[in-house]
Design a protein around this motif. Structure first.
Motif, PDB file in Angstrom:
ATOM      1  N   ARG A  88     -42.893  18.278   8.376  1.00  0.00           N
ATOM      2  CA  ARG A  88     -41.576  18.650   8.890  1.00  0.00           C
ATOM      3  C   ARG A  88     -40.486  17.792   8.242  1.00  0.00           C
ATOM      4  O   ARG A  88     -39.440  18.302   7.837  1.00  0.00           O
ATOM      5  CB  ARG A  88     -41.568  18.530  10.424  1.00  0.00           C
ATOM      6  N   ARG A  89     -40.746  16.494   8.116  1.00  0.00           N
ATOM      7  CA  ARG A  89     -39.744  15.611   7.484  1.00  0.00           C
ATOM      8  C   ARG A  89     -39.485  16.047   6.036  1.00  0.00           C
ATOM      9  O   ARG A  89     -38.340  16.053   5.576  1.00  0.00           O
ATOM     10  CB  ARG A  89     -40.208  14.150   7.519  1.00  0.00           C
ATOM     11  N   ALA A  90     -40.553  16.448   5.341  1.00  0.00           N
ATOM     12  CA  ALA A  90     -40.406  16.899   3.950  1.00  0.00           C
ATOM     13  C   ALA A  90     -39.548  18.165   3.890  1.00  0.00           C
ATOM     14  O   ALA A  90     -38.677  18.304   3.028  1.00  0.00           O
ATOM     15  CB  ALA A  90     -41.782  17.157   3.333  1.00  0.00           C
ATOM     16  N   MET A  91     -39.783  19.074   4.828  1.00  0.00           N
ATOM     17  CA  MET A  91     -39.011  20.322   4.841  1.00  0.00           C
ATOM     18  C   MET A  91     -37.543  20.038   5.141  1.00  0.00           C
ATOM     19  O   MET A  91     -36.645  20.628   4.537  1.00  0.00           O
ATOM     20  CB  MET A  91     -39.599  21.290   5.878  1.00  0.00           C
ATOM     21  N   ASP A  92     -37.324  19.117   6.081  1.00  0.00           N
ATOM     22  CA  ASP A  92     -35.936  18.759   6.432  1.00  0.00           C
ATOM     23  C   ASP A  92     -35.256  18.039   5.271  1.00  0.00           C
ATOM     24  O   ASP A  92     -34.082  18.275   4.992  1.00  0.00           O
ATOM     25  CB  ASP A  92     -35.916  17.881   7.685  1.00  0.00           C
ATOM     26  N   ALA A  93     -36.006  17.168   4.609  1.00  0.00           N
ATOM     27  CA  ALA A  93     -35.422  16.419   3.490  1.00  0.00           C
ATOM     28  C   ALA A  93     -34.995  17.384   2.383  1.00  0.00           C
ATOM     29  O   ALA A  93     -33.987  17.161   1.710  1.00  0.00           O
ATOM     30  CB  ALA A  93     -36.426  15.393   2.961  1.00  0.00           C
ATOM     31  N   ALA A  94     -35.758  18.471   2.211  1.00  0.00           N
ATOM     32  CA  ALA A  94     -35.399  19.466   1.198  1.00  0.00           C
ATOM     33  C   ALA A  94     -34.333  20.431   1.731  1.00  0.00           C
ATOM     34  O   ALA A  94     -33.902  21.327   0.997  1.00  0.00           O
ATOM     35  CB  ALA A  94     -36.641  20.244   0.759  1.00  0.00           C
ATOM     36  N   GLN A  95     -33.958  20.255   2.970  1.00  0.00           N
ATOM     37  CA  GLN A  95     -32.973  21.131   3.637  1.00  0.00           C
ATOM     38  C   GLN A  95     -33.329  22.601   3.415  1.00  0.00           C
ATOM     39  O   GLN A  95     -32.489  23.422   3.042  1.00  0.00           O
ATOM     40  CB  GLN A  95     -31.565  20.832   3.129  1.00  0.00           C
ATOM     41  N   HIS A  96     -34.594  22.881   3.654  1.00  0.00           N
ATOM     42  CA  HIS A  96     -35.107  24.228   3.385  1.00  0.00           C
ATOM     43  C   HIS A  96     -35.354  24.968   4.701  1.00  0.00           C
ATOM     44  O   HIS A  96     -35.952  24.412   5.612  1.00  0.00           O
ATOM     45  CB  HIS A  96     -36.406  24.131   2.572  1.00  0.00           C
ATOM     46  N   PRO A  97     -34.904  26.226   4.781  1.00  0.00           N
ATOM     47  CA  PRO A  97     -35.007  26.952   6.061  1.00  0.00           C
ATOM     48  C   PRO A  97     -36.338  27.648   6.312  1.00  0.00           C
ATOM     49  O   PRO A  97     -36.474  28.372   7.306  1.00  0.00           O
ATOM     50  CB  PRO A  97     -33.895  28.001   5.930  1.00  0.00           C
ATOM     51  N   ALA A  98     -37.347  27.462   5.451  1.00  0.00           N
ATOM     52  CA  ALA A  98     -38.628  28.170   5.641  1.00  0.00           C
ATOM     53  C   ALA A  98     -39.196  27.894   7.029  1.00  0.00           C
ATOM     54  O   ALA A  98     -38.986  26.827   7.607  1.00  0.00           O
ATOM     55  CB  ALA A  98     -39.627  27.732   4.567  1.00  0.00           C
ATOM     56  N   LEU A  99     -39.937  28.863   7.535  1.00  0.00           N
ATOM     57  CA  LEU A  99     -40.643  28.681   8.806  1.00  0.00           C
ATOM     58  C   LEU A  99     -41.886  27.819   8.555  1.00  0.00           C
ATOM     59  O   LEU A  99     -42.510  27.910   7.498  1.00  0.00           O
ATOM     60  CB  LEU A  99     -41.086  30.029   9.375  1.00  0.00           C
ATOM     61  N   LEU A 100     -42.229  27.013   9.541  1.00  0.00           N
ATOM     62  CA  LEU A 100     -43.452  26.201   9.438  1.00  0.00           C
ATOM     63  C   LEU A 100     -44.554  26.834  10.287  1.00  0.00           C
ATOM     64  O   LEU A 100     -44.447  26.910  11.513  1.00  0.00           O
ATOM     65  CB  LEU A 100     -43.170  24.760   9.896  1.00  0.00           C
ATOM     66  N   PHE A 101     -45.591  27.325   9.610  1.00  0.00           N
ATOM     67  CA  PHE A 101     -46.759  27.926  10.261  1.00  0.00           C
ATOM     68  C   PHE A 101     -47.862  26.865  10.313  1.00  0.00           C
ATOM     69  O   PHE A 101     -48.237  26.327   9.262  1.00  0.00           O
ATOM     70  CB  PHE A 101     -47.317  29.090   9.421  1.00  0.00           C
ATOM     71  N   VAL A 102     -48.390  26.597  11.480  1.00  0.00           N
ATOM     72  CA  VAL A 102     -49.464  25.605  11.578  1.00  0.00           C
ATOM     73  C   VAL A 102     -50.682  26.197  12.274  1.00  0.00           C
ATOM     74  O   VAL A 102     -50.586  26.704  13.402  1.00  0.00           O
ATOM     75  CB  VAL A 102     -48.994  24.331  12.318  1.00  0.00           C
ATOM     76  N   ASP A 103     -51.814  26.149  11.604  1.00  0.00           N
ATOM     77  CA  ASP A 103     -53.099  26.487  12.211  1.00  0.00           C
ATOM     78  C   ASP A 103     -53.568  25.255  12.971  1.00  0.00           C
ATOM     79  O   ASP A 103     -53.865  24.219  12.370  1.00  0.00           O
ATOM     80  CB  ASP A 103     -54.096  26.858  11.101  1.00  0.00           C
ATOM     81  N   GLY A 104     -53.598  25.378  14.287  1.00  0.00           N
ATOM     82  CA  GLY A 104     -54.079  24.273  15.119  1.00  0.00           C
ATOM     83  C   GLY A 104     -55.323  24.684  15.882  1.00  0.00           C
ATOM     84  O   GLY A 104     -55.554  24.217  17.002  1.00  0.00           O
ATOM     85  N   VAL A 105     -56.138  25.534  15.260  1.00  0.00           N
ATOM     86  CA  VAL A 105     -57.267  26.099  16.010  1.00  0.00           C
ATOM     87  C   VAL A 105     -58.228  25.005  16.463  1.00  0.00           C
ATOM     88  O   VAL A 105     -58.723  25.040  17.592  1.00  0.00           O
ATOM     89  CB  VAL A 105     -57.998  27.188  15.193  1.00  0.00           C
ATOM     90  N   SER A 106     -58.482  24.014  15.608  1.00  0.00           N
ATOM     91  CA  SER A 106     -59.416  22.958  16.027  1.00  0.00           C
ATOM     92  C   SER A 106     -58.693  21.655  16.356  1.00  0.00           C
ATOM     93  O   SER A 106     -59.294  20.587  16.355  1.00  0.00           O
ATOM     94  CB  SER A 106     -60.491  22.741  14.950  1.00  0.00           C
ATOM     95  N   SER A 107     -57.387  21.749  16.632  1.00  0.00           N
ATOM     96  CA  SER A 107     -56.663  20.531  17.027  1.00  0.00           C
ATOM     97  C   SER A 107     -55.917  20.690  18.345  1.00  0.00           C
ATOM     98  O   SER A 107     -55.934  19.775  19.179  1.00  0.00           O
ATOM     99  CB  SER A 107     -55.665  20.111  15.932  1.00  0.00           C
TER     100      SER A 107
END
Ligand SMILES: *Cc1c(COP(=O)(O)O)cnc(C)c1O
Length: 397
Positions: A156-175
């Motif tokens: 998330r910090r990397a995405m914010d640092a790039a000021q990029h609006p992409a959605l973050l999809f996270v597979d948390g099936v085993s977490s």
């Protein structure tokens, strides 16, 4: 097959507690009964607590976790959209394949199998994407096939640092529900999990958490979208699901016994406290890791920082077949261990340590592992791993 209990320590499906088994021994109920909302609505609210979202929306679909991937993908992305996906194990590989099957333009960041997602590479890729053609970033939080946990906060910090609006999809099936996961705090837009891992249920339900930002896209589609491009979908439609969910119903027939199981699972997690559940997984995982170190073996995870608290992938020495060890554990000791998959086939075996689990259950998994390894010619000292785990487990009052 020998008499006695059959043990399961694959990293999902996991052990189903008796409480949940009993709760599921119910008949299929009328899905349109007037008191269904009083039963269903707390399930959706309870899931939000597990996702750790206040502002997001939770969905339940009758499918395995893979269906949750598809639901997230088809509702929030258009055919031909560009996505950035990290690949470092069999599940992340399958998720990339699904993206390609859906004709998404998929840029893949390959890491070694045993490494986590690399936030610096994500930053670089997003930073280069000046036109914001990338619509989503896909990360598997806990890669179940390598026993590696990625740092989603850092992504998330990397995405914010790039000021990029992409959605973050996270597979948390085993977490999710076993390892620290914070949907709101980490700005996760699509969080996907399933019933048969940390939720201690049989397979058959997928759970998807959707952020406000992603829901705005979904709602927009419902409104003016006749001529808008979107991935064709119907069964997994969030809008159709939400339209019934707000009234406390589902748009088609759900497996009632599984919902009773889910209610019990949510109650058990709430009684223990999610933070305590997470701490228990960490403590038990440390016991497994102490055993692996005492055997003189290595984990597939390349650094301590990314070692998973729900699954350990144990590398076997050269000349030894990890699959034979898992088969020996099953055939001789009634205990299922996980196999190495794809390029890791034969190179390791996996111990799942998530869900309904305590110290003595871990000792069973470690005993079966030790005996099967010895039977297959691995040069370890009998009892060495068990002793290390005993010493670790006894540190708690
Ligand atoms: C288990 C799992 C899935 C989903 O698998 P299903 O068999 O479809 O439930 C997806 N991702 C990860 C990381 C998993 O561990």
């Amino acid at each position: 097959m020998a008499r006695g209990k059959k043990f399961i320590f694959v990293p999902g499906p996991t052990n189903v507690p008796e409480r949940i088994l009993r709760a599921m021994a119910v008949e299929q109920e009328d899905p349109r009964r007037p008191d269904a909302p009083a039963f269903n609505l707390p399930l959706l609210a309870g899931l939000k607590n597990i996702f750790r979202t206040k502002t997001g929306t939770s969905f339940i679909f009758p499918s395995s976790g893979t269906g949750g991937w598809e639901a997230a993908l088809v509702n929030c992305l258009d055919t031909g959209d560009h996505v950035l996906a990290c690949r470092f194990g069999q599940f992340s590989l399958l998720w990339c394949k699904m993206a390609e099957d859906h004709q998404l333009q998929t840029t893949i960041l390959d890491e070694e199998w045993g490494a986590p997602a690399n936030p610096d590479r994500i930053y670089a890729a997003l930073n280069e994407d000046r036109s914001h053609s990338i619509k989503a970033v896909f990360v598997v939080h806990n890669e179940t096939t390598t026993g590696v946990t990625s740092d989603i906060a850092a992504v998330r910090r990397a995405m914010d640092a790039a000021q990029h609006p992409a959605l973050l999809f996270v597979d948390g099936v085993s977490s999710i529900g076993s390892i620290d996961f914070r949907m709101d705090e980490w700005g996760v837009d699509l969080a996907i999990t399933g019933s048969q891992k940390g939720f201690m249920l049989p397979a058959g339900l997928s759970f998807v958490g959707v952020s406000e930002k992603a829901m705005a896209i979904v709602r927009g589609r419902a409104e003016g979208q006749k001529n808008s491009r979107h991935a064709p979908h119907s069964y997994f439609d969030f809008n159709a699901m939400l339209a019934r969910n707000v009234e406390g119903y589902f748009p088609y027939t759900f497996p009632t016994p599984l919902l009773y199981g889910l209610r019990e699972a949510l109650a058990m997690i709430e009684e223990e406290g999610l933070d305590n559940v997470i701490a228990r997984h960490q403590f038990l995982a440390s016991g497994v890791r102490a055993a692996v170190a005492a055997w003189g073996l290595k984990l597939c995870a390349q650094s301590h920082a990314c070692e998973s608290n729900t699954i350990s992938a144990v590398m076997v020495p050269d000349g030894i077949d990890g699959t034979k060890i898992a088969h020996r554990a099953y055939n001789r000791y009634n205990c299922s261990l996980g196999l190495g998959l794809n390029r890791l086939a034969g190179k390791l075996f996996r111990i799942g340590h998530l869900g309904e689990l305590n110290e003595m259950m871990v000792m069973v998994a470690l005993s079966a592992s030790e005996m099967a390894m010895l039977d297959c010619g691995v040069k370890i000292t009998p009892g060495s791993g068990l002793a290390a785990a005993i010493n670790h487990f006894r540190t708690k009052a």
